[in-house]
Design an enzyme around this catalytic site. Structure first.
Site, PDB file in Angstrom:
ATOM      1  N   LYS A   1      57.055 -14.710  17.652  1.00 27.87           N
ATOM      2  CA  LYS A   1      58.033 -15.225  18.613  1.00 27.87           C
ATOM      3  C   LYS A   1      59.396 -15.411  17.964  1.00 27.87           C
ATOM      4  CE  LYS A   1      54.598 -17.713  21.402  1.00 27.87           C
ATOM      5  NZ  LYS A   1      53.989 -19.050  21.586  1.00 27.87           N
TER       6      LYS A   1
ATOM      7  N   LYS B   1      47.964  -7.926  24.152  1.00 29.87           N
ATOM      8  CA  LYS B   1      47.159  -8.942  24.801  1.00 29.87           C
ATOM      9  C   LYS B   1      47.651  -9.142  26.233  1.00 29.87           C
ATOM     10  CE  LYS B   1      46.712 -13.885  24.650  1.00 29.87           C
ATOM     11  NZ  LYS B   1      47.193 -15.151  24.159  1.00 29.87           N
TER      12      LYS B   1
ATOM     13  N   LYS C   1      51.296 -13.064  30.888  1.00 28.03           N
ATOM     14  CA  LYS C   1      52.256 -13.047  31.988  1.00 28.03           C
ATOM     15  C   LYS C   1      53.601 -12.524  31.526  1.00 28.03           C
ATOM     16  CE  LYS C   1      53.608 -14.609  36.199  1.00 28.03           C
ATOM     17  NZ  LYS C   1      54.288 -15.894  36.383  1.00 28.03           N
TER      18      LYS C   1
END
Ligand code: TRP
Length: 334
Positions: free
Chosen positions: A111, A191, A194
């Site tokens: 991230k 993976k 959303k």
């Protein structure tokens, strides 16, 4: 009976990756254990999010979980920010957590890479996660395999706290990772999540399930209709394993290997089976949407139950830390 804790971000839709990877297990665990399931909104704000959508996404996640079978009579379902002790303990735990360990976390590195400036909240994400679980002195944490590293760190944080403030205070929680195969997104690469836009929602309509499955990635070696495929490397086949009966699975695999079916034929069968399997959840969700106030009540009752435990742990923690206790109003002399 063990105490179980797990959390899920309020991403709005509960998708089949969440469901097969963890939530299905939660529903089983609530029958035999004391379970706390938490919608972790304070975790969600560590990445960019839509402020105006947070409220409805949190409610939608609650509806998804209830529709999937979380039973408020058996499990405590609540929203993280409704129990302020989570962030309170999190602060305390930052004082026993080595920064080096946080920087080492795979999810943090991934991230952080996408960010121009890395914020402290993102790095401290696993500390808040440790607080979530340790606050309830839970010992079992059912999660997808991507969370195992965070649970390992959580154990280390518990050990560090115990070493400094009292042996055996926090039990070391254990990750419960299902034997579920990794659920990839419809791109067949990353993976299911959303934020990647590669999901199928548990509550999606049959037509919309089909629209999503239609362009989904299959065995890349199957370029034309007549190329035989290998089901073992096909994400669609992985999904058949969850949503189709063993006979169908076998049939699908044979049709794939012999190029008897094209990928669309295979997907059509999957779409039908998926829609059928998910129909009861869709119905329950529709019902819950009609009584949002009841859903909010369930969350409020959950938060009150969670808070009873959380308050007690925080009180003990402050005592261990040697902090001055405030005197109570009844003890005032002036
Ligand atoms: N980080 C977890 C995830 O993204 C969510 C989570 C937050 C969690 N707190 C937790 C999971 C505590 C288990 C226990 O999936």
């Amino acid at each position: 009976m063990a105490r179980v804790f797990s959390g899920i971000q309020p991403s709005g839709e509960l998708h089949i990756g969440n469901y097969l990877g963890a939530v299905r297990r939660w529903v089983e665990l609530q029958r035999e254990h004391e379970c706390f399931f938490c919608i972790v909104d304070y975790h969600a704000i560590t990445q960019e999010y839509k402020v105006a959508a947070m409220e409805s996404q949190t409610l939608d996640m609650a509806i998804g979980l209830l529709a999937a079978g979380i039973d408020p009579e058996r499990a405590v379902l609540f929203v993280q920010s409704h129990v302020p002790e989570h962030t309170e303990l999190s602060w305390v735990l930052t004082t026993v957590t080595p920064v080096g360990e946080l920087e080492r976390m795979t999810q943090f590195k991934e991230k952080a890479q996408r960010q121009e400036s890395v914020l402290a909240g993102l790095m401290n994400y696993p500390v808040l996660q440790a607080a979530d679980v340790l606050l309830y002195k839970a010992t079992l944490v059912p999660v997808g395999e991507d969370q195992v590293q965070h649970i390992e760190l959580m154990r280390e944080i518990a050990r560090k706290f115990n070493a400094r403030y009292g042996a055996g205070f926090f039990p070391e929680p254990q990750a419960l990772v299902g034997q579920a195969r990794r659920i990839l997104g419809l791109d067949g690469e990353s993976k299911m999540s959303k934020s990647m836009g590669n999901t199928i929602g548990v509550l999606e309509e049959p037509e919309s399930i089909w629209q999503r499955l239609r362009p989904a990635k299959t065995d890349p070696a199957r370029v034309t209709r007549n190329d035989p495929g290998n089901p073992e490397v096909c994400n669609i086949y992985t999904l058949h394993r969850y949503f189709s009966d063993p006979e169908t699975q076998e049939h699908v695999a044979r049709q794939c290997r012999t190029a008897g079916w094209g990928c669309l034929d295979c997907k059509k069968v999957l779409a039908d089976n998926m829609a059928r399997e998910l129909a009861p959840m869709r119905e329950r969700a529709a019902e819950l949407r009609g009584k949002i106030h009841e859903v909010r009540e369930i969350l409020a009752v959950g938060a009150a139950k969670a808070r009873e435990v959380a308050r007690e742990t925080m009180q003990e923690v402050r005592e261990r830390l040697g902090l001055l206790q405030p005197i109570r109003a009844e003890e005032f002399t002036r």
